[in-house]
Structures are given as C-alpha cells and as structure tokens.
Scaffold this active site. Structure first.
Site, short mmCIF file in Angstrom:
data_model
loop_
_atom_site.label_atom_id
_atom_site.label_comp_id
_atom_site.label_asym_id
_atom_site.label_seq_id
_atom_site.Cartn_x
_atom_site.Cartn_y
_atom_site.Cartn_z
N GLU A 87 0.71 -1.25 0.09
CA GLU A 87 0.13 -0.07 -0.21
C GLU A 87 1.12 1.39 0.07
O GLU A 87 1.93 1.31 0.73
CB GLU A 87 -0.96 0.00 1.29
CG GLU A 87 -1.91 -1.14 1.39
CD GLU A 87 -2.89 -1.25 0.20
OE1 GLU A 87 -3.08 -0.34 -0.58
OE2 GLU A 87 -3.64 -2.35 -0.02
N ARG A 97 -18.04 -0.43 5.05
CA ARG A 97 -19.10 -1.12 4.38
C ARG A 97 -19.81 -2.13 5.19
O ARG A 97 -20.95 -2.44 5.14
CB ARG A 97 -18.51 -1.71 3.24
CG ARG A 97 -19.52 -2.56 2.15
CD ARG A 97 -18.69 -3.14 1.02
NE ARG A 97 -17.61 -4.18 1.34
CZ ARG A 97 -17.90 -5.20 1.71
NH1 ARG A 97 -18.87 -5.72 1.94
NH2 ARG A 97 -16.68 -6.13 2.11
N CYS A 150 -8.27 -1.37 8.42
CA CYS A 150 -6.91 -1.48 7.77
C CYS A 150 -6.55 -0.09 7.36
O CYS A 150 -5.17 0.31 7.84
CB CYS A 150 -6.81 -2.40 6.53
SG CYS A 150 -6.93 -4.11 6.84
N HIS A 174 -1.39 -5.42 2.29
CA HIS A 174 -2.39 -6.44 2.29
C HIS A 174 -2.08 -7.67 1.73
O HIS A 174 -1.24 -7.89 0.84
CB HIS A 174 -3.49 -5.69 1.45
CG HIS A 174 -4.55 -4.94 2.33
ND1 HIS A 174 -4.89 -3.60 2.07
CD2 HIS A 174 -5.25 -5.29 3.43
CE1 HIS A 174 -5.77 -2.98 2.88
NE2 HIS A 174 -5.97 -4.09 3.58
#
Length: 222
Positions: A87, A97, A150, A174
């Site tokens: 990342e 979500r 995260c 990730h």
C-alpha cells in the site's frame, strides 16, 4: 527459524484478528510466524490488533511505546486480491461497508480531525515489489488501502510517525485469503501461508537494508 536476541533493534509487524465471519486472519498468522525471528540484524516482534475502530490505534500505541521499533509494517487481509499488495497511500477517512468486530460502522468520518488528508508509506515499496517479483511471488503496488480498519491503522501509524518518530519507517501491506478460506469458492484468489511468510521476510529484509527506494514505472491506469 532462528530466534533473536532481545538486545537487537526491533521491527514491529502487526496483523488483525479474524473479522467478517472468518475464523482465521492470514495477517496475524504471518505476524505470529515471524515473531522472534532475526532479519537484517533486527528482532521481529509480531503482534495482533483488534479489528475495531475504537481499540485498534490504542493497541498500536501500546506496542510502539513498549518496543520503540525502528520499522513498522502493519498487515491486513484483503479478500479477493491475488497477490501481496504494497500500500502506498493512507487516507483520512472511515467509510465502513461492514461493521467491525465491536459492531461499529462509522460512515464518512475523519480518522483524525484537522489533520493531513493523506500520508504516503515511507517503506521502499518499489524495492520491495522488485524483490517479491524476483522471487516469483505475486505482488503489486496498491493505491488504496480501503476505508475500513486497515486504512485506519495505516493512517494512524503514519500520522504518529510523522509527528513524533520521523526516523522510523512505516507502512501497510495487504495479503490475500488463505486457501482454506476460499475452499468452497472455486477459482477464488488465495495464497498459501508459507508463501506469504516468505514474502514478508523479503519485505522486511528489503526495508531494513534499502536506504533509497528504486525508481521505475509501477503505477496503474485504473
């Protein structure tokens, strides 16, 4: 695996507990496997963070105070991705979500009020990417760590390092599902745990021995 002396400088690796109905989280399994190893003259400390908006950053703060690491790599699970995702950018946004493990589901809120909109990883991500690809481990640079816990930990880590520990490198990676997490979904992306452990060993070694990152095209068009 060689165990390290406690007198060595420390590199911290964190992973999360299972979430979203899963019974295992590969990010913590990697951190647990690397705990106590010696890599590039550093003792690796692997630790678990709760997948909770309220508790994850205080848990990270406690680890930073206790171990005073010279390098921090936070890991998280990204189901659906097929390779190791290095990342690049943490954004100052939570837009959940799904609910976290405490049932919280914040929407469109800042992680830190009146702070930077984003932070870049300070890891040598292109050198790490090159090392992974040389080892034939599927990997990519990712421009988004999402907007769940995260990203919260990634942003919170970089905010803390920018304010108080500029000499410490940090970032987020990730990892895919484990094969056992997708065994009922034919063709779903996954990666064996041993491959992911090897990948993180490479990432740690590269980050601990590379002063200046490589410079080559590795971006995306979408």
């Amino acid at each position: 695996m060689k165990r390290a002396s406690k007198k060595l400088p420390i590199a911290l690796v964190t992973g999360f507990d299972p979430f979203g109905g899963e019974t295992i989280n590969p990010s913590f399994e990697i951190a647990r496997a690397l705990d106590g190893a010696t890599i590039a003259g550093h003792r690796i400390v692997g630790a678990e963070l709760p997948t909770e908006f309220v508790r994850s950053l205080p848990a990270l703060d406690a680890l930073l105070r206790k171990h005073r690491p010279t390098l921090v790599i936070a890991l998280g699970q990204a189901g659906g991705r097929s390779g190791i995702s290095l990342e690049r950018i943490a954004v100052n946004l939570i837009d959940a979500r799904i609910a976290d493990n405490a049932g919280a589901q914040p929407v469109d809120v800042h992680i830190v009020e009146n702070a930077a909109n984003a932070y870049f990883s300070t890891l040598p991500v292109k050198a790490m990417l090159s090392a992974l690809r040389t080892a034939n481990i599927p990997a990519e640079l990712s421009q988004t760590a999402g907007s769940f816990v995260c990203n919260l930990v990634f942003y919170g880590l970089m905010h803390r390092l920018a304010r108080a520990r500029r000499d410490v490198r940090g970032g987020f990676i990730h990892v895919p599902f484990l094969p056992e997490q997708v065994q009922k979904v034919p063709g779903a992306a996954s990666m064996p745990l041993m491959t992911m452990i090897a990948a993180l060993r490479l990432c740690l070694e590269t980050a601990l021995t590379t002063k200046d990152d490589l410079h080559y095209a590795a971006g995306a068009t979408h």
